[in-house]
Each structure stands twice: as structure tokens, then as C-alpha cells.
Design a protein around this motif. Sequence first.
Motif, PDB file in Angstrom:
ATOM      1  N   ASP A  56      39.994 -35.021   7.615  1.00  0.00           N
ATOM      2  CA  ASP A  56      40.891 -36.102   7.214  1.00  0.00           C
ATOM      3  C   ASP A  56      41.499 -35.871   5.837  1.00  0.00           C
ATOM      4  O   ASP A  56      42.700 -36.080   5.632  1.00  0.00           O
ATOM      5  CB  ASP A  56      40.116 -37.423   7.227  1.00  0.00           C
ATOM      6  CG  ASP A  56      41.007 -38.615   6.929  1.00  0.00           C
ATOM      7  OD1 ASP A  56      41.831 -38.954   7.789  1.00  0.00           O
ATOM      8  OD2 ASP A  56      40.893 -39.185   5.826  1.00  0.00           O
ATOM      9  N   ARG A  57      40.701 -35.391   4.910  1.00  0.00           N
ATOM     10  CA  ARG A  57      41.194 -35.177   3.532  1.00  0.00           C
ATOM     11  C   ARG A  57      42.334 -34.153   3.522  1.00  0.00           C
ATOM     12  O   ARG A  57      43.361 -34.354   2.868  1.00  0.00           O
ATOM     13  CB  ARG A  57      40.035 -34.723   2.647  1.00  0.00           C
ATOM     14  CG  ARG A  57      40.353 -34.659   1.149  1.00  0.00           C
ATOM     15  CD  ARG A  57      39.070 -34.380   0.372  1.00  0.00           C
ATOM     16  NE  ARG A  57      39.263 -34.486  -1.065  1.00  0.00           N
ATOM     17  CZ  ARG A  57      39.566 -33.468  -1.856  1.00  0.00           C
ATOM     18  NH1 ARG A  57      39.707 -32.257  -1.343  1.00  0.00           N
ATOM     19  NH2 ARG A  57      39.721 -33.641  -3.167  1.00  0.00           N
ATOM     20  N   GLU A  58      42.151 -33.071   4.258  1.00  0.00           N
ATOM     21  CA  GLU A  58      43.193 -32.041   4.333  1.00  0.00           C
ATOM     22  C   GLU A  58      44.429 -32.567   5.057  1.00  0.00           C
ATOM     23  O   GLU A  58      45.562 -32.224   4.704  1.00  0.00           O
ATOM     24  CB  GLU A  58      42.643 -30.805   5.038  1.00  0.00           C
ATOM     25  CG  GLU A  58      43.624 -29.654   5.171  1.00  0.00           C
ATOM     26  CD  GLU A  58      44.001 -29.021   3.830  1.00  0.00           C
ATOM     27  OE1 GLU A  58      44.988 -28.270   3.793  1.00  0.00           O
ATOM     28  OE2 GLU A  58      43.308 -29.292   2.823  1.00  0.00           O
ATOM     29  N   GLN A  59      44.215 -33.408   6.061  1.00  0.00           N
ATOM     30  CA  GLN A  59      45.331 -33.999   6.795  1.00  0.00           C
ATOM     31  C   GLN A  59      46.213 -34.811   5.855  1.00  0.00           C
ATOM     32  O   GLN A  59      47.446 -34.700   5.876  1.00  0.00           O
ATOM     33  CB  GLN A  59      44.801 -34.900   7.915  1.00  0.00           C
ATOM     34  CG  GLN A  59      45.819 -35.310   8.949  1.00  0.00           C
ATOM     35  CD  GLN A  59      46.008 -34.261  10.015  1.00  0.00           C
ATOM     36  OE1 GLN A  59      46.994 -33.532   9.995  1.00  0.00           O
ATOM     37  NE2 GLN A  59      45.058 -34.173  10.928  1.00  0.00           N
ATOM     38  N   ARG A  60      45.574 -35.625   5.039  1.00  0.00           N
ATOM     39  CA  ARG A  60      46.339 -36.450   4.095  1.00  0.00           C
ATOM     40  C   ARG A  60      47.065 -35.587   3.072  1.00  0.00           C
ATOM     41  O   ARG A  60      48.200 -35.885   2.677  1.00  0.00           O
ATOM     42  CB  ARG A  60      45.404 -37.444   3.406  1.00  0.00           C
ATOM     43  CG  ARG A  60      44.949 -38.569   4.327  1.00  0.00           C
ATOM     44  CD  ARG A  60      44.055 -39.592   3.634  1.00  0.00           C
ATOM     45  NE  ARG A  60      42.666 -39.146   3.569  1.00  0.00           N
ATOM     46  CZ  ARG A  60      42.019 -38.861   2.465  1.00  0.00           C
ATOM     47  NH1 ARG A  60      42.635 -38.969   1.293  1.00  0.00           N
ATOM     48  NH2 ARG A  60      40.761 -38.477   2.491  1.00  0.00           N
ATOM     49  N   PHE A  61      46.426 -34.506   2.668  1.00  0.00           N
ATOM     50  CA  PHE A  61      47.061 -33.581   1.723  1.00  0.00           C
ATOM     51  C   PHE A  61      48.303 -32.932   2.348  1.00  0.00           C
ATOM     52  O   PHE A  61      49.367 -32.873   1.716  1.00  0.00           O
ATOM     53  CB  PHE A  61      46.054 -32.504   1.298  1.00  0.00           C
ATOM     54  CG  PHE A  61      46.671 -31.406   0.478  1.00  0.00           C
ATOM     55  CD1 PHE A  61      46.938 -31.586  -0.866  1.00  0.00           C
ATOM     56  CD2 PHE A  61      47.008 -30.188   1.066  1.00  0.00           C
ATOM     57  CE1 PHE A  61      47.523 -30.576  -1.620  1.00  0.00           C
ATOM     58  CE2 PHE A  61      47.591 -29.179   0.324  1.00  0.00           C
ATOM     59  CZ  PHE A  61      47.850 -29.367  -1.032  1.00  0.00           C
ATOM     60  N   SER A  76      47.970 -38.893  -6.764  1.00  0.00           N
ATOM     61  CA  SER A  76      46.903 -38.047  -6.248  1.00  0.00           C
ATOM     62  C   SER A  76      47.431 -37.096  -5.196  1.00  0.00           C
ATOM     63  O   SER A  76      48.369 -37.416  -4.467  1.00  0.00           O
ATOM     64  CB  SER A  76      45.795 -38.917  -5.644  1.00  0.00           C
ATOM     65  OG  SER A  76      44.890 -38.145  -4.900  1.00  0.00           O
ATOM     66  N   PHE A  78      45.636 -36.308  -2.805  1.00  0.00           N
ATOM     67  CA  PHE A  78      44.973 -36.815  -1.604  1.00  0.00           C
ATOM     68  C   PHE A  78      45.068 -38.340  -1.546  1.00  0.00           C
ATOM     69  O   PHE A  78      44.079 -39.051  -1.708  1.00  0.00           O
ATOM     70  CB  PHE A  78      43.515 -36.378  -1.577  1.00  0.00           C
ATOM     71  CG  PHE A  78      43.318 -34.902  -1.706  1.00  0.00           C
ATOM     72  CD1 PHE A  78      43.435 -34.083  -0.597  1.00  0.00           C
ATOM     73  CD2 PHE A  78      43.050 -34.323  -2.932  1.00  0.00           C
ATOM     74  CE1 PHE A  78      43.255 -32.714  -0.702  1.00  0.00           C
ATOM     75  CE2 PHE A  78      42.880 -32.956  -3.052  1.00  0.00           C
ATOM     76  CZ  PHE A  78      42.982 -32.140  -1.937  1.00  0.00           C
ATOM     77  N   THR A  80      45.408 -42.149  -0.134  1.00  0.00           N
ATOM     78  CA  THR A  80      44.815 -42.824   1.025  1.00  0.00           C
ATOM     79  C   THR A  80      45.896 -43.024   2.082  1.00  0.00           C
ATOM     80  O   THR A  80      47.100 -42.928   1.805  1.00  0.00           O
ATOM     81  CB  THR A  80      44.231 -44.184   0.621  1.00  0.00           C
ATOM     82  OG1 THR A  80      45.319 -45.033   0.205  1.00  0.00           O
ATOM     83  CG2 THR A  80      43.218 -44.036  -0.503  1.00  0.00           C
ATOM     84  N   TRP A  81      45.470 -43.340   3.297  1.00  0.00           N
ATOM     85  CA  TRP A  81      46.444 -43.628   4.338  1.00  0.00           C
ATOM     86  C   TRP A  81      47.265 -44.864   3.996  1.00  0.00           C
ATOM     87  O   TRP A  81      48.462 -44.938   4.303  1.00  0.00           O
ATOM     88  CB  TRP A  81      45.734 -43.832   5.681  1.00  0.00           C
ATOM     89  CG  TRP A  81      45.239 -42.555   6.293  1.00  0.00           C
ATOM     90  CD1 TRP A  81      43.946 -42.190   6.518  1.00  0.00           C
ATOM     91  CD2 TRP A  81      46.054 -41.466   6.752  1.00  0.00           C
ATOM     92  NE1 TRP A  81      43.891 -40.938   7.079  1.00  0.00           N
ATOM     93  CE2 TRP A  81      45.179 -40.473   7.247  1.00  0.00           C
ATOM     94  CE3 TRP A  81      47.429 -41.226   6.792  1.00  0.00           C
ATOM     95  CZ2 TRP A  81      45.633 -39.270   7.767  1.00  0.00           C
ATOM     96  CZ3 TRP A  81      47.889 -40.030   7.318  1.00  0.00           C
ATOM     97  CH2 TRP A  81      46.996 -39.064   7.797  1.00  0.00           C
ATOM     98  N   ASP A 107      35.657 -38.296  10.594  1.00  0.00           N
ATOM     99  CA  ASP A 107      35.616 -38.564   9.151  1.00  0.00           C
ATOM    100  C   ASP A 107      36.863 -39.295   8.669  1.00  0.00           C
ATOM    101  O   ASP A 107      37.045 -39.507   7.479  1.00  0.00           O
ATOM    102  CB  ASP A 107      35.478 -37.250   8.377  1.00  0.00           C
ATOM    103  CG  ASP A 107      36.696 -36.336   8.555  1.00  0.00           C
ATOM    104  OD1 ASP A 107      37.357 -36.435   9.603  1.00  0.00           O
ATOM    105  OD2 ASP A 107      36.982 -35.543   7.646  1.00  0.00           O
ATOM    106  N   GLY A 108      37.747 -39.680   9.595  1.00  0.00           N
ATOM    107  CA  GLY A 108      39.016 -40.266   9.208  1.00  0.00           C
ATOM    108  C   GLY A 108      39.015 -41.780   9.168  1.00  0.00           C
ATOM    109  O   GLY A 108      38.197 -42.452   9.802  1.00  0.00           O
TER     110      GLY A 108
END
Length: 456
Positions: A56-61, A76, A78, A80-81, A107-108
Amino acid sequence: MIGRELEYQFLQQRELKSGAHMSVVYGAKGVGKMTLVQEFIRGKKVFYYSCRDCVDREQRFQLNRERTRGISLSASKFPTWTEILNDISKEYSIVVLDEFQYLLKLDGTFLEELSAFAATFSKEKKLYLICMSSSVNWVENAMARELRKKGAAYLLSGMLKVNPLDYWQIADAFPGFGAKDRVLLYSILGGIPGRWKALDPALSMQENLTRCFLDKQAPLALAAISQLRDDLRELNVYQTILTTIACGAYKLNDIYLQTEFSRAKISVYLKNLMQMQVIEKVFSVDTRGREQVQKGIYRISDPLIRFVYTFLFPNESMLRLMDADTFYQQYIGPYLNAYAGETFALICRDYLAKQMKLGKLSLSNGEVGEWVGKNASLHVLIQDEEENAIGGFCNFDKATVDKNDVEWVLYAAKEAKVFLQELWLFSAGSIEKECREVEFDGEIHFVTLPELSLLD
């Protein structure tokens, strides 16, 4: 966009809805989801993101990097959604999330934050999320549970399954092939346009199949295997079952005798393959001849998978040793017409279903299907509630349909205990005149391949 008018209207209607909401557009890879959505968003300001299979963290990045064209506008790297949705909604009213199942990782927090964001989003504004997925099995068997669990089910404004095109729609979309070649190719590729795009109309049937299936790194052969590998963990077991069915073991007991897997294990794997729409369980039209019907018949319903496990998987050693042309001449070419017979019967059933809708049959409604008997079968059977019936015989392999074929169909009708008002003979070859002389109380209709392809 051939054959996609209703799907286009679906997207248009949901775009009118106010507030934040989402539609799910799903279907097999290559079926035309992207073409449909691209046509819908043409000329509109839209944010598109192809979701990755990552944490999830990489997805947001990655999404944030693409949204800001590599220069993060957020505090940031990263965000948040919630921060991402807030930023996107200021600039866009339509968001396309391709392969969105990757957003719903363990983890998302995408769904929870989307739900909370939508609850406070102005009803006077619009934010339409088009969530696309090629994972048909996941959408139909797991997605709803995930949405409910994360409190986001209320956001779903519609689900659209983009189905394969039928034979006539494919003919309109890819007019460069002759009628017989088109049936043969349809029996291998089905109605998924993305598969047909790999073909070259300037090449012969053999040249196309050699290039797409037999050469090293052949695109369609690799696509069939990757389609299974993406969704299945124990590929070795599934491949064993698929090649067993492809080679003629259609019943559970036959599969058991060939594989020696337990019947309980086979049933579980068959269920999984049916959920993926790779295989189907055949159900005959219910007639009075129930004692003569075969039950528990399984077939591979995905044409591409069926072709690979009929011709390539069982002969892989020879495929590696021989040159592609020799392999085709020895292992594919001589058997291709007989192989296409099952698909030809499906096309004929579709043809009669369309004729019935147009009011051109003696029955105005009825169940359209087949009847698979222990001693004989009806390739096409339509029966209404009063048990009036129409039967059909479909020939793609023989050069000529003769009187014996007609008498065989009438014998099958007796086995099924149906009263036929009409008999339809479909043939890729010729139909002998003596077929008209068979003693039959109803009407006999003859349809050759050119006539079938036109579809009034």
C-alpha cells in the motif's frame, strides 16, 4: 466499439450521479474494457492510474508521483489516501483506477479512507470512480465481501461486466477473414478482441496460428498460461485436470481414473475453474427423456485455454523438437475442423436464439441449449413450456450432410422424448438434396456457412 452500445450507455448514466461513487467495470484481459472506457472519457478531463501489485505504501507513492508528474506537490512522498482523494477531487470529476484489485491489499486502507472521504464529499459536486479489473473471479466471488467489510459497499453505483463479443460482432470487427477461417479462429480465440488483434488478415490460417502459438515466445500461447498463473497457486494440478478434460475425459469419474486425484479434490478444483469461467458444467435442456441424458459433463469454456491444452500441452516435446510448420501439419491441421465442431454448434444455437427473438421461428420463446444423451445428442434444442421443440444438427467437419445425419437427429429426438416442429441443418459444407426426402412432419431448414455468417 462494435457491440458495446449498452455498456457505453451504462457509463454515461452513472456519470450523471452527484456525490462520490464508484462503478466496477470488469472482464477478461483483452475483452475491450480499456477501449470502452477510453471512448467514454474521450475529450474529458480524467485522472487515470494503472494500479500496481505492490504494498500500500508504494502504491500511494507511485500514484502521487504520477499525479504530480514526478514532482511531489504534497508535503509527503507517501500521502494518505484521504490526502490523495482530496487533491484529485479538486481537479478531476472522473477517476479511472485500472486493475483496482491491487488497491485492496491486506495492508491497505484505500476503501476505509474512500468511504470516510465520500461521506463528507459535497452532494453538489461529482467524483466518479471507474474501477476496472481483469480478475473476473475476484470481482464476482470476493469483491462484494471486501466492500462490505470495509464499509464501502454503499459507494457502488453499478457493476458492468464486459463480455466477449459474439461471432457476428467479431465478424464486423475483424472483416479480413473468410467465413470458415473465422469460425476456426473463433473456436480458438473466442470473442475477445485483444486476442484477434494478434492476427494478420494478410496471412493464412496456418501462418497465423504458427506465429501466435507455435513460434518461440508465441504471444497467445504465453497469454493462456499466464492467465492461469495469475489466479492459481497449484498450476501443476490444474494443468493436469485441464489436459485431461481437453483430451476427452468429460465426467468426474473419467477425470478420477486418469489423474488418480481423489474425487473430493477434483470437485474442489473443478469448482475453482468454473468460478474463473475456464470450464463449465454442461446442463441439457430438460426433457421427458431424463433417463437417457448424460449428467455431470464438464467442458473447457475458454477457447484459448481449450486450444492450448488440446494441441500444445500434450505434445510439448514434439513442439520443441519439430519446426513449427511440421508440427502444425502433423498435430493441428488434420484435427482442426473436428475441434471447431463444438464452437460451431454454439454459434448455431446463438443463430436460432436470435431468429427466435426476431419472430422467425415457430416458437416465440423457449430454453435454447443442447441435449447430451447417452446414445445420441441434439446439437441444438429449443423447448418451450408446452414442450414444443425445435432441433438442430451442426456439421463443421464432414464435406456433406446426408440423409443418415437427418435420421440420426430424429433418433436423438426420440431418445430425448421431444416433439420437433422444426429441424434445422447447419453445415460448413454442402447439404444433399435427399435430406429433404426424410419423413418428417415439421419443417426442415437448411443453413450453409455463408448464410449463417450473414445473419438476417
